[in-house]
Structures are given as C-alpha cells and as structure tokens.
Design an enzyme around this catalytic site. Sequence first.
Site, mmCIF file in Angstrom:
data_model
loop_
_atom_site.group_PDB
_atom_site.id
_atom_site.type_symbol
_atom_site.label_atom_id
_atom_site.label_comp_id
_atom_site.label_asym_id
_atom_site.label_seq_id
_atom_site.Cartn_x
_atom_site.Cartn_y
_atom_site.Cartn_z
ATOM 1 N N ASN A 83 29.920 41.481 -27.755
ATOM 2 C CA ASN A 83 31.114 41.665 -28.309
ATOM 3 C C ASN A 83 31.008 41.787 -29.759
ATOM 4 O O ASN A 83 31.748 41.460 -30.249
ATOM 5 C CB ASN A 83 32.176 40.801 -27.848
ATOM 6 N N ALA A 84 29.893 42.137 -30.392
ATOM 7 C CA ALA A 84 29.587 42.300 -31.749
ATOM 8 C C ALA A 84 29.723 43.747 -32.235
ATOM 9 O O ALA A 84 29.613 43.939 -33.400
ATOM 10 C CB ALA A 84 28.452 41.735 -32.202
ATOM 11 N N GLY A 111 26.589 41.992 -16.777
ATOM 12 C CA GLY A 111 28.114 41.809 -16.694
ATOM 13 C C GLY A 111 28.723 41.805 -18.295
ATOM 14 O O GLY A 111 27.996 42.071 -19.147
ATOM 15 N N CYS A 117 29.497 29.652 -30.344
ATOM 16 C CA CYS A 117 28.673 28.771 -31.413
ATOM 17 C C CYS A 117 27.959 28.034 -30.595
ATOM 18 O O CYS A 117 28.244 27.600 -29.478
ATOM 19 C CB CYS A 117 29.764 28.293 -32.504
ATOM 20 N N GLU A 133 20.757 48.125 -25.668
ATOM 21 C CA GLU A 133 20.239 47.283 -24.662
ATOM 22 C C GLU A 133 18.772 46.937 -24.850
ATOM 23 O O GLU A 133 18.226 46.846 -23.710
ATOM 24 C CB GLU A 133 20.612 47.611 -23.456
ATOM 25 N N CYS A 134 18.101 46.848 -26.055
ATOM 26 C CA CYS A 134 16.693 46.755 -26.213
ATOM 27 C C CYS A 134 16.105 45.337 -25.504
ATOM 28 O O CYS A 134 15.105 45.216 -25.523
ATOM 29 C CB CYS A 134 16.437 47.100 -27.747
ATOM 30 N N ILE A 193 18.630 38.022 -16.014
ATOM 31 C CA ILE A 193 19.280 39.159 -15.975
ATOM 32 C C ILE A 193 20.285 39.340 -14.949
ATOM 33 O O ILE A 193 19.913 39.184 -13.709
ATOM 34 C CB ILE A 193 18.490 40.530 -16.014
#
Length: 192
Positions: free
Chosen positions: A12-13, A172, A181, A88-89, A169
């Site tokens: 979400n960044a 989702g 945090c 998605e590296c 993995i």
Amino acid sequence: MAQLYYRYSTMNAGKSIEVIKVAYNYEERDKRALVLTSALDNRYEIGKVTSRIGLEKEAIIIEDNTNILSVFLLENNKQKIDCVIIDECQFLKKHHVEELIEIVDSCNVPVLCYGLKNDFKNELFEGSYWLLVYADKIEEIKTICWCGRKATTNARVINGKIVKDGDQIQIGGNELYVPLCRKHYNDGTIKK
C-alpha cells in the site's frame, strides 16, 4: 552511466503507481520503457501492472525460468529500449537479478525494480535479497502504519489476527495483508 535501482516498501505504498508513472514519463518523451511483472501476481490481471487506484499498464510476465536478458535483447532488436522497469521484484530469482545486472553493465540501460523487501515473517524474499546485494541505488518508498508511524512490515492477517507461519508466498491484497510499524507487528495490534 546506467544503474540498477531497487525501490522497496511495504504493501500500500504506491509501488505499482510509481511503475506506471515512470513508464509514462519515458513514453511521454518518446522513449521506450520495457515493463515487466511477476507471473505470480494474479490479484488483478496477469500481464498487467495494476495500481489500487485503478490505473494499469501492459507488462511482460516473468516466470521462474524466464531469461530477462533474452527478453530484453529480443525487444531491443524490435525497437530500442531506454529503460527496464519491474514490478513485484521480490519474486525474482538470483539469475533474474544477474540478468538485470548484465542489462545495466553491458547494454548501459537503467533498470528500476519495485517491490517488497520482507515478507509477513519479516524475512527477505529471494529477489529482495539479491537486489540488496547488487543494486547501485536502494531507496525506500515510505508509507505509514494505522498509528501514523512508518510501516516497515507486511502483516498477514487471517480472521482478524496476525499470522506468522505459513508459505512465504501467498498472493493477496488488503484482504490478507496490512502494513504495520515494527511495534504493532510485534505486539499483534492491527488497529485500535
């Protein structure tokens, strides 16, 4: 001189929107960006980089046995490539990162990789590990926990509780992962 960039963050960044934005910036200047993404990411549509805000970009998929250098050379022969961008590296294998190094060092083309650094157990993914080893530039894309502190972990949440066991993995989105945090990851607090 071209460089290998690794830009990482938690979920979400805005990593995928950055991929789309950078590709757009190249294309707007009549430059060609080769966009690739993992075949494992099936949250939206395979072969597309899709952001949560709805923007998307066609991409070539990377599977475990894909030779990225061969894909690059084939595409570069069709039309000059000015930049390689990977979403998605974290799902890359060591050989993929070595192929990216070859694109940077031998072809003098910059490679920008976007992905997670650590998994829900707070352990490195294979691709993340090798990018941390080899990248010329490492940059964090910051986002926040529900409390306002910097998010550093990707908590896997099942039935409202953080789980710290299972396969590394499991694809989702917001229904399965939440950025937290370190404090709230360690004490298991998802939200007040």
